[in-house]
Each structure stands twice: as structure tokens, then as C-alpha cells.
Design a protein around this motif. Structure first.
Motif, short mmCIF file in Angstrom:
data_model
loop_
_atom_site.label_atom_id
_atom_site.label_comp_id
_atom_site.label_asym_id
_atom_site.label_seq_id
_atom_site.Cartn_x
_atom_site.Cartn_y
_atom_site.Cartn_z
N SER A 217 -2.82 -2.27 4.61
CA SER A 217 -2.11 -1.96 3.50
C SER A 217 -1.55 -0.47 3.37
CB SER A 217 -3.34 -1.75 2.21
OG SER A 217 -4.02 -0.59 2.58
N LEU A 218 -2.28 0.45 4.49
CA LEU A 218 -1.62 1.97 4.74
C LEU A 218 -0.45 1.88 5.48
CD1 LEU A 218 -5.35 3.73 5.27
CD2 LEU A 218 -3.51 3.82 3.44
N ALA A 221 2.04 1.21 3.33
CA ALA A 221 2.49 2.43 2.63
C ALA A 221 3.31 3.25 3.54
CB ALA A 221 0.99 3.19 2.35
N SER A 338 3.11 7.28 -6.39
CA SER A 338 2.58 6.96 -5.24
C SER A 338 1.01 7.43 -5.25
CB SER A 338 3.09 7.46 -3.88
OG SER A 338 2.23 7.59 -2.75
N THR A 341 -1.22 5.47 -7.65
CA THR A 341 -1.50 4.22 -7.16
C THR A 341 -2.66 4.47 -6.06
OG1 THR A 341 1.07 3.41 -7.38
CG2 THR A 341 -0.58 2.19 -5.95
N THR A 342 -2.28 5.13 -5.07
CA THR A 342 -3.26 5.50 -3.92
C THR A 342 -4.56 5.87 -4.17
OG1 THR A 342 -1.56 5.56 -2.66
CG2 THR A 342 -3.59 6.63 -1.63
N TYR A 343 -4.62 7.07 -4.81
CA TYR A 343 -5.86 7.81 -5.41
C TYR A 343 -6.52 7.39 -6.69
CZ TYR A 343 -4.42 10.37 -1.44
OH TYR A 343 -4.00 10.58 -0.04
N HIS A 346 -6.07 2.14 -6.57
CA HIS A 346 -6.55 1.45 -5.31
C HIS A 346 -8.08 1.56 -5.08
CE1 HIS A 346 -2.40 1.37 -2.73
NE2 HIS A 346 -2.43 0.65 -3.78
N MET A 362 0.08 -3.80 -1.86
CA MET A 362 0.90 -2.93 -1.07
C MET A 362 2.16 -3.58 -0.59
SD MET A 362 0.56 0.10 -1.10
CE MET A 362 1.74 0.64 -0.34
N TYR A 393 8.08 2.72 -5.45
CA TYR A 393 7.00 3.25 -5.92
C TYR A 393 6.73 2.91 -7.24
CZ TYR A 393 6.26 5.93 -1.51
OH TYR A 393 5.93 6.18 -0.29
N SER A 400 -0.59 -2.62 -8.21
CA SER A 400 -1.70 -2.19 -8.11
C SER A 400 -2.61 -2.32 -9.32
CB SER A 400 -1.90 -0.90 -7.41
OG SER A 400 -1.24 -0.76 -6.10
#
Length: 483
Positions: A217-218, A221, A338, A341-343, A346, A362, A393, A400
Motif C-alpha cells: 500500500s505504501l 502511495a 493524503s 487518509t494515511t494518518y 488507514h 490505496m 488524493y 479509505s
């Protein structure tokens, strides 16, 4: 744990922010646009290679530390398994990279930058394992010191190597040199945790089943964040890549510092709450984090967009600043999407150990980004890449959020979001109507006004509950009791 982490990791993010801005100021002046483009491509290669090969072990170190620590006597096997898996990857990695570079028909400057980045991967990934162990254990101080040392030292070493004529490879080589020096101090202690442990194939498979989808997934990203650079280089030229990367860095690094700070403190706190108190404790922690994220991210993103032109005039070299000022507002919007979503969203997948769904989430923005870039860059050039990035994004947030609800439904604090949005809108109206004088004068005027106006409105509205928390802390201090 969350607020202690916020305080403890604040120096790290200050250092990251200052060095990130100094990197733009220094490297856009010391390197030519083409060399800066080489550096951008080399950094992208470093990030991709690190994620593909080593991030799964770092994810396992972070996620399973608490669970293994509760089961007495299992930590040694945990460390032994993670570090020996790293060693196996490290045996194969250099040969694969050397063959790839030899076969790649690229210019010498690009190859040198990419080679420097790939060598640096080995040192940075090993240091990252040590840092993730410290974060998972709640050892905020030593994790912060390790991060600051690599950030500040890497910048200084990179600037020094530019002076010796290393070109676009210099910043990447500087990172590797400093990471290697840091390892000499921290690695012996880390390896002691593995003493008496053994490599457990069953445990390794479990870690891989969890960590590989995280890594994949990263990778998506990174594809989302770097595809446009390679396509701009293919359809246009290296100079445009340098312009894009300068503007991208100006916005993305500034907001990334904010989100990484929240994530460094927030992710371990969420894991600890979930492991110890279950879903109810998690919801309380998550709601608090989401409210604070909205309170800080909304004004930061709009503020960057409003001061993009004077910020580029101050921070970016003359040959890149005009284009960078046009890039920054769009990337500020993209970086806000972003980071949220990520922090935040996810975390549902990692907490529920459903990382395959994270990979699916992702894939939506990554595929959209590739298709939109292929469609828009040939027709609209640099502007097409900016539109594609922002749209992708935005899709990532929706994907997500929707898929994450199938695992753990993280709360969305609509009240805090509404208050933060209102305070941000008031700030934007005030700043947008200030005179455009250019340079430092405009930057200072608009930044100061934005902070004052947002701070006043946010305090009046108690955005994110910060006013209430401050009053509770003050009352507790006066009473001599813990907050």
C-alpha cells in the motif's frame, strides 16, 4: 500516551520542518534545475526501494511489539525474527540494484543520484527498525533524538557533498553517511534485545502476512506521489521535474511535518488503547486525534495556498520559483487529503490487522493517478499533473473511509470539523484581502495575520476541544493533580 508523544516528538517535527525548508532554499540554489531533477528522481527511487524491500519488517516491529511484550519471553524471538529477515533482504538487495542500474539506459547524473539513494536505503532501513522499536515501547526521547540526528546531519552532509561536486547524488549520499554513523551508536543496543532469541518461521510468515500488504500500500502511495515526476520527465524534460519537485516539496514537506508529528504520537496511542481497552477506548482516543488533526491541518493547508507566491520567492532559487509558486497551492490541497487518509483512516486497517484491505484502498487513488496523468500531462503539461494529483488524493480519502468502516469504524468528529472549517474560512477571507507586496514582507504579513485570526476564532469556538483541555490542564496544575 498521545499527548506525551505530541510533546516529545515536537522537537523532531520542528527539526524536520526547518531542515525541509532549508533543503529547498539550499539545494535549489546550489544545484542546477537538471541536477535538482536528478535528486528528485533519486529520492523517489530511494523511497520506492526502501518500501518494496524493508518496510514490511518495520511495520511488524511497530504493530506486534506491544502484543509480544505482554507475552513474557517472546520479545527475543520477535527481534531475532525481524532482524534476521532484514539481513536476508540485505544480502539480495545490492546485487539486484547493481544489475538494474547497469541495464538502465539513463544519463550518468540520474544514475549516480539513484545509486546513492539505493545505497542509503540499507542504512536508513536498519535505523528505522531501531526507531520503530523505540516508538512502540513509548521511548519518545530516544526515538526523537535518533530522528533529529538523521534529519539535521543528513542535510549538513548533503550540502557539504554538493560543495565537493557530487551534484544531484550529494543530498542522498549525505543521508546515508549520517544514518551509518547513527547506527554505530544505536545498533549494538538493539541487537541485545535479540540475544537468546531464534528465528521463528511461523512468526515471520505472520509478520509478512501483516507487513507486506502495508508495504504494498505504501508502494502504491509512492507511485501516487512519484508517477507524475517520471511522466513529466518522459513527456517534457528534467527542468520541469525540478520545478514540480520544488513546489511539491514546499507544500508537501510542510504539511507532512504536521501529519507525521500527529502520526508518531497517534499511532502508538491508538494501538495501546485498542490492545488494552478495546473498541470503546479506541473510539475515545481516535475522536480526540481526529479533532486535533482537523484543527491543525485545515488552516495549514489553506494558509500554504494563500502564501504560495511569496513563500516561493523567499524559499526557492530564482530559476525555479515562478513555477514552484504555481505548484504549491494544488499540492497543499493534495497533501491535506493524503495526510488525513494515511494518518487517520488507514489506522482502521492496521489496528484490525486487515492490511489486504489497506492495499485495496490505496489501489484506487494510485490507479486513478496514473490514468489521469497519462490523460492530462500530454494535453495540459504541468497543470495537468497538478489536477491529476489533487483528484487522486480526494478519491483516496473516500476509498479509505468506505473500506475502513468494514474493519473498524473510526469516528468522524463532525462538530470539530465544522468548527475548524469555519475558523479556517474566516482566516482565509482576512488573508486573501491583504495587500500582495511580494517577498518577505507579504509572507510575514499574511502568515502573522493568519495565525492571529485563526487562533482567535479557534479559541472562541473551542476547535478540537483545545481550549477546554488547556483550561483542565491549568486547573490541574493549580490543584497539584495530574491532568
Amino acid at each position: 500516551m498521545f499527548w506525551r508523544g505530541l510533546v516529545g516528538y515536537l522537537p523532531v517535527q520542528i527539526a524536520q520542518g526547518v531542515v525541509g525548508l532549508l533543503t529547498i532554499v539550499t539545494f535549489t540554489r546550489l544545484l542546477s534545475p537538471a541536477q535538482y531533477g536528478d535528486y528528485a528522481l533519486g529520492f523517489s527511487a530511494l523511497s520506492l526501494a526502501h518500501t518494496i524491500c524493508f518496510t514490511w519488517g518495520e511495520a511488524a516491529m511497530a504493530r506486534f511489539y506491544q502484543a509480544e511484550a505482554r507475552e513474557g519471553g517472546r520479545l527475543a524471538d520477535h527481534f531475532s525474527t525481524v532482524y534476521r529477515a532484514w539481513g536476508l533482504m540485505a544480502l539480495v538487495f545490492p546485487a539486484a540494484c547493481a544489475i538494474g542500474l547497469w541495464l538502465w539506459p539513463a544519463a550518468l547524473g540520474v544514475k549516480a543520484a539513484v545509486a546513492a539513494g539505493l545505497v542509503t536505503v540499507l542504512f536508513r532501513s536498519l535505523a528505522k527498525l531501531a526507531q520503530e522499536r523505540r516508538r512502540a515501547a513509548g521511548d519518545v526521547r530516544s526515538a526523537a533524538l535518533l530522528d533529529v540526528a538523521q534529519t539535521v546531519g543528513g542535510f549538513a552532509a548533503g550540502a557539504g557533498l554538493i560543495a565537493f561536486g557530487w551534484g544531484g547524488a550529494a543530498p542522498l549520499a549525505g543521508m546515508g553517511v549520517i544514518s551509518a554513523i547513527c547506527l554505530a551508536f544505536v545498533l549494538p543496543r538493539e541487537l541485545k534485545f535479540a540475544r537468546g532469541g531464534r528465528f521463528d518461521a511461523t512468526r515471520a510468515r505472520s509478520y509478512a502476512a501483516y507487513g507486506l500488504p502495508v508495504a504494498a500500500s505504501l508502494i502504491l502511495a509512492l507511485v501516487l506521489a512519484t508517477t507524475d515526476r517520471f511522466l513529466l520527465a518522459a513527456y517534457l524534460n528534467q527542468d520541469v521535474v525540478g520545478v514540480y519537485h520544488a513546489g511539491y516539496s514546499l507544500a508537501n514537506r510542510t504539511l507532512d511535518v504536521l501529519f507525521i508529528w500527529l502520526g508518531m504520537a497517534g499511532a502508538p496511542a491508538m494501538i495501546a488503547s485498542f490492545e488494552r481497552g478495546g473498541p470503546e477506548a479506541l473510539r475515545e482516543t481516535a475522536r480526540e486525534q481526529a479533532g486535533l488533526m482537523a484543527a491543525l491541518a485545515f488552516p495549514a493547508a489553506l494558509g500554504l495556498a494563500l502564501v504560495a507566491r511569496p513563500l516561493a520567492e523567499v524559499m526557492v532559487g530564482e530559476s525555479l520559483r515562478v513555477g514552484a509558486g504555481q505548484v504549491t497551492p494544488w499540492i497543499a490541497l493534495s497533501a491535506a487529503f493524503s495526510g488525513i487518509t494515511t494518518y487517520y483512516f488507514h489506522q482502521a486497517f492496521t489496528l484490525g490487522r486487515q492490511t489486504r484491505l489497506l492495499l485495496l484502498a490505496m489501489s484506487v487513488p494510485a490507479v486513478a493517478n496514473l490514468l489521469l496523468n497519462l490523460l492530462l500531462i500530454p494535453r495540459f503539461g504541468l497543470q495537468g499533473a497538478l489536477w491529476a494529483t489533487a483528484a487522486s488524493y480526494a478519491l483516496g480519502v473516500l476509498a479509505s473511509w468506505g473500506l475502513g468502516r468494514r474493519v473498524i469504524a473510526l469516528p468522524i468528529p463532525w462538530d470539530a470539523i465544522g468548527r475548524a472549517g469555519l475558523a479556517t474560512a474566516v482566516m482565509g477571507l482576512v488573508v486573501a484581502n491583504l495587500p500582495a507586496q511580494g517577498g518577505v514582507t507579504e509572507l510575514v504579513l499574511k502568515s502573522t495575520a493568519g495565525v492571529i485570526v485563526y487562533g482567535a476564532v479557534a479559541a472562541a469556538l473551542d476547535v478540537g476541544g483545545l481550549r477546554g483541555r488547556a483550561l483542565r490542564l491549568l486547573a490541574a496544575r493549580r490543584a497539584g493533580a495530574p491532568a
